[in-house]
Design a protein around this motif. Sequence first.
Motif, mmCIF file in Angstrom:
data_model
loop_
_atom_site.group_PDB
_atom_site.id
_atom_site.type_symbol
_atom_site.label_atom_id
_atom_site.label_comp_id
_atom_site.label_asym_id
_atom_site.label_seq_id
_atom_site.Cartn_x
_atom_site.Cartn_y
_atom_site.Cartn_z
ATOM 1 N N ARG A 166 30.809 41.464 57.629
ATOM 2 C CA ARG A 166 32.205 41.774 57.336
ATOM 3 C C ARG A 166 32.296 43.057 56.522
ATOM 4 O O ARG A 166 31.327 43.454 55.866
ATOM 5 C CB ARG A 166 32.870 40.614 56.594
ATOM 6 C CG ARG A 166 32.262 40.349 55.236
ATOM 7 C CD ARG A 166 33.193 39.531 54.352
ATOM 8 N NE ARG A 166 32.532 39.124 53.125
ATOM 9 C CZ ARG A 166 32.306 39.910 52.078
ATOM 10 N NH1 ARG A 166 32.662 41.196 52.101
ATOM 11 N NH2 ARG A 166 31.702 39.448 51.002
ATOM 12 N N ARG A 167 33.460 43.670 56.571
ATOM 13 C CA ARG A 167 33.672 44.886 55.788
ATOM 14 C C ARG A 167 33.562 44.538 54.299
ATOM 15 O O ARG A 167 34.039 43.479 53.874
ATOM 16 C CB ARG A 167 35.073 45.441 56.093
ATOM 17 C CG ARG A 167 35.398 46.776 55.441
ATOM 18 C CD ARG A 167 36.731 47.315 55.952
ATOM 19 N NE ARG A 167 36.727 47.368 57.415
ATOM 20 C CZ ARG A 167 36.102 48.298 58.136
ATOM 21 N NH1 ARG A 167 35.468 49.272 57.525
ATOM 22 N NH2 ARG A 167 36.119 48.263 59.455
ATOM 23 N N GLN A 168 32.941 45.389 53.534
ATOM 24 C CA GLN A 168 32.827 45.136 52.096
ATOM 25 C C GLN A 168 34.217 45.218 51.454
ATOM 26 O O GLN A 168 35.010 46.099 51.798
ATOM 27 C CB GLN A 168 31.900 46.192 51.482
ATOM 28 C CG GLN A 168 31.493 45.900 50.071
ATOM 29 C CD GLN A 168 30.540 46.978 49.532
ATOM 30 O OE1 GLN A 168 30.591 48.137 49.934
ATOM 31 N NE2 GLN A 168 29.665 46.583 48.636
ATOM 32 N N VAL A 169 34.474 44.282 50.553
ATOM 33 C CA VAL A 169 35.749 44.306 49.827
ATOM 34 C C VAL A 169 35.601 45.331 48.712
ATOM 35 O O VAL A 169 34.562 45.380 48.041
ATOM 36 C CB VAL A 169 36.048 42.898 49.247
ATOM 37 C CG1 VAL A 169 37.318 42.908 48.405
ATOM 38 C CG2 VAL A 169 36.132 41.881 50.377
ATOM 39 N N VAL A 170 36.614 46.158 48.514
ATOM 40 C CA VAL A 170 36.437 47.300 47.616
ATOM 41 C C VAL A 170 35.991 46.888 46.210
ATOM 42 O O VAL A 170 35.136 47.529 45.600
ATOM 43 C CB VAL A 170 37.691 48.213 47.609
ATOM 44 C CG1 VAL A 170 38.884 47.571 46.896
ATOM 45 C CG2 VAL A 170 37.358 49.570 47.003
ATOM 46 N N GLU A 171 36.502 45.765 45.706
ATOM 47 C CA GLU A 171 36.120 45.334 44.346
ATOM 48 C C GLU A 171 34.640 44.981 44.248
ATOM 49 O O GLU A 171 34.064 45.000 43.151
ATOM 50 C CB GLU A 171 36.940 44.108 43.898
ATOM 51 C CG GLU A 171 38.399 44.396 43.598
ATOM 52 C CD GLU A 171 39.271 44.415 44.839
ATOM 53 O OE1 GLU A 171 38.743 44.156 45.954
ATOM 54 O OE2 GLU A 171 40.473 44.718 44.717
ATOM 55 N N GLU A 172 34.036 44.643 45.389
ATOM 56 C CA GLU A 172 32.598 44.304 45.365
ATOM 57 C C GLU A 172 31.769 45.507 44.916
ATOM 58 O O GLU A 172 30.656 45.351 44.417
ATOM 59 C CB GLU A 172 32.121 43.855 46.752
ATOM 60 C CG GLU A 172 32.575 42.464 47.130
ATOM 61 C CD GLU A 172 32.137 42.103 48.548
ATOM 62 O OE1 GLU A 172 31.290 41.227 48.682
ATOM 63 O OE2 GLU A 172 32.639 42.708 49.511
ATOM 64 N N ILE A 173 32.307 46.692 45.118
ATOM 65 C CA ILE A 173 31.546 47.905 44.785
ATOM 66 C C ILE A 173 31.205 47.928 43.296
ATOM 67 O O ILE A 173 30.102 48.282 42.913
ATOM 68 C CB ILE A 173 32.338 49.175 45.186
ATOM 69 C CG1 ILE A 173 32.526 49.219 46.703
ATOM 70 C CG2 ILE A 173 31.638 50.438 44.696
ATOM 71 C CD1 ILE A 173 33.391 50.368 47.185
ATOM 72 N N TRP A 174 32.143 47.531 42.452
ATOM 73 C CA TRP A 174 31.858 47.594 40.995
ATOM 74 C C TRP A 174 31.683 46.207 40.372
ATOM 75 O O TRP A 174 31.648 46.062 39.169
ATOM 76 C CB TRP A 174 32.942 48.388 40.261
ATOM 77 C CG TRP A 174 34.340 47.893 40.443
ATOM 78 C CD1 TRP A 174 34.966 46.919 39.735
ATOM 79 C CD2 TRP A 174 35.287 48.360 41.393
ATOM 80 N NE1 TRP A 174 36.240 46.747 40.196
ATOM 81 C CE2 TRP A 174 36.467 47.626 41.229
ATOM 82 C CE3 TRP A 174 35.256 49.353 42.399
ATOM 83 C CZ2 TRP A 174 37.605 47.820 42.009
ATOM 84 C CZ3 TRP A 174 36.379 49.546 43.173
ATOM 85 C CH2 TRP A 174 37.533 48.784 42.976
#
Length: 432
Positions: free
Chosen positions: A414-422
Amino acid sequence: MHDFKYVGGQLFCESVSVEGLARKFGTPLYVYSQKTLTDHFHKLDRAMAGVPHRICFAVKSNGNVSILRVLANLGGGFDIVSAGELGRVLAAGGNPANCVFAGAGKTEAEIEFALEQGVYSFNVESVPELDRIHRIAGRRKKIAPVAMRINPDVEAFTHSKITTGTHENKFGIPLEDVEAVYARAAKMKNLRLRGVQMHIGSQLTRVSPFEKAVRKVLPMVRRLAETYELEFFSIGGGLGIVYQPALASGQEEWWRLPGARDILTPQKYAASLLPLLQPLGLNILLEPGRFISGNAGVLIARVEYVKKTARKTFVIVDAAMNDLIRPAFYDAYHEIVPVRRRTGATLKADVVGGICESGDYFCKDRRIAQIREGDCLALLSAGAYGFVMASNYNARPLPAEVLVNGRKFALARRRQVVEEIWSGETIVPWLK
Ligand code: LLP
């Protein structure tokens, strides 16, 4: 060669409309064809039928667990370069006993993990690494299977960043030192000398460097095999692929194009290497990555803007160098084709991403098909060293990946959820 083709002006992956996938899963999106993966595996497997062999897919080229599962189901083994890649193979249901562990910088923890899992062989790249493997095996009361990676000092005629078999490169043990290293290893009671390995580079489009390297090491391999009763000789990966199939120009019969006859095929590869390898009587290992996965994947990007200046046209898409770094890093060519063909004149453009770097481009001043804002473009041959080299640069989420099989398709990541980045970051205590 691959299963991405136009049907009625629309790009299909096998029997699935690529535009439909882009609509359903969003862009940027990696799309992989299971049939292409399978075909490429079989082509190489059949070509090498004249010797006992195993194809160990280079996980570094594409580590998605669905892709690895496809290859494990075909009977493939794996070439891994980290504990993480071994973890991926395990997660995919692959057998560690079919894994060869390469890499010049194996850490203690990685060696311990691989030893516990029971990999087929550690492909050793230096004497200090050999000593370390022996120490760890002793401590764990195990016998570690090893093979030395020979650096044959042969020019591979490929991009300097992916040449590995010359003495200028950090890889392997120089040819002249190899026999002494085997003699040293033979005295270590927690090691088992299982084979010998080499790999001279990636994206090789001619057979001659492979042949030259095999010929150069052959007498030594024969001696080592006899002296130490070795089981295998791994000839590495490196088979190059066609990055310019001319789909864009409407010329789908790419094999009729000038130069197409020079393409390195598994048949040519096997025809030149089998006569050399057969008399050895060893199991031959191959470590192809790109040949199997490269043309089995595309990256789909949507056109955000068409920006015209007095001198240039920039097609700004929603994928960028963080999704596919090869053009920026190696000046690599990736064919760029519209997902839905439009009538109308071609345009000369730079196709670029939205990242704040001038190196963030997919092509420069290239004739591409007529497109408009909102259209999707496919960057071909992105199945190898595509997603695996993606990053979160500019805080951009990792793209999604889809696997297609005939009419079937499903998300393989699945596409990474943006909050997962930090999500792993914290405000340190004294700043709270
Ligand atoms: N075996 C060893 C020991 C390797 O180092 C490599 C690739 C392979 C096998 C698989 O090579 P292949 O069959 O895929 O050519 N990121 C670069 C390619 C780096 C290759 C590194 N080693 C690119 O995008 O072109």
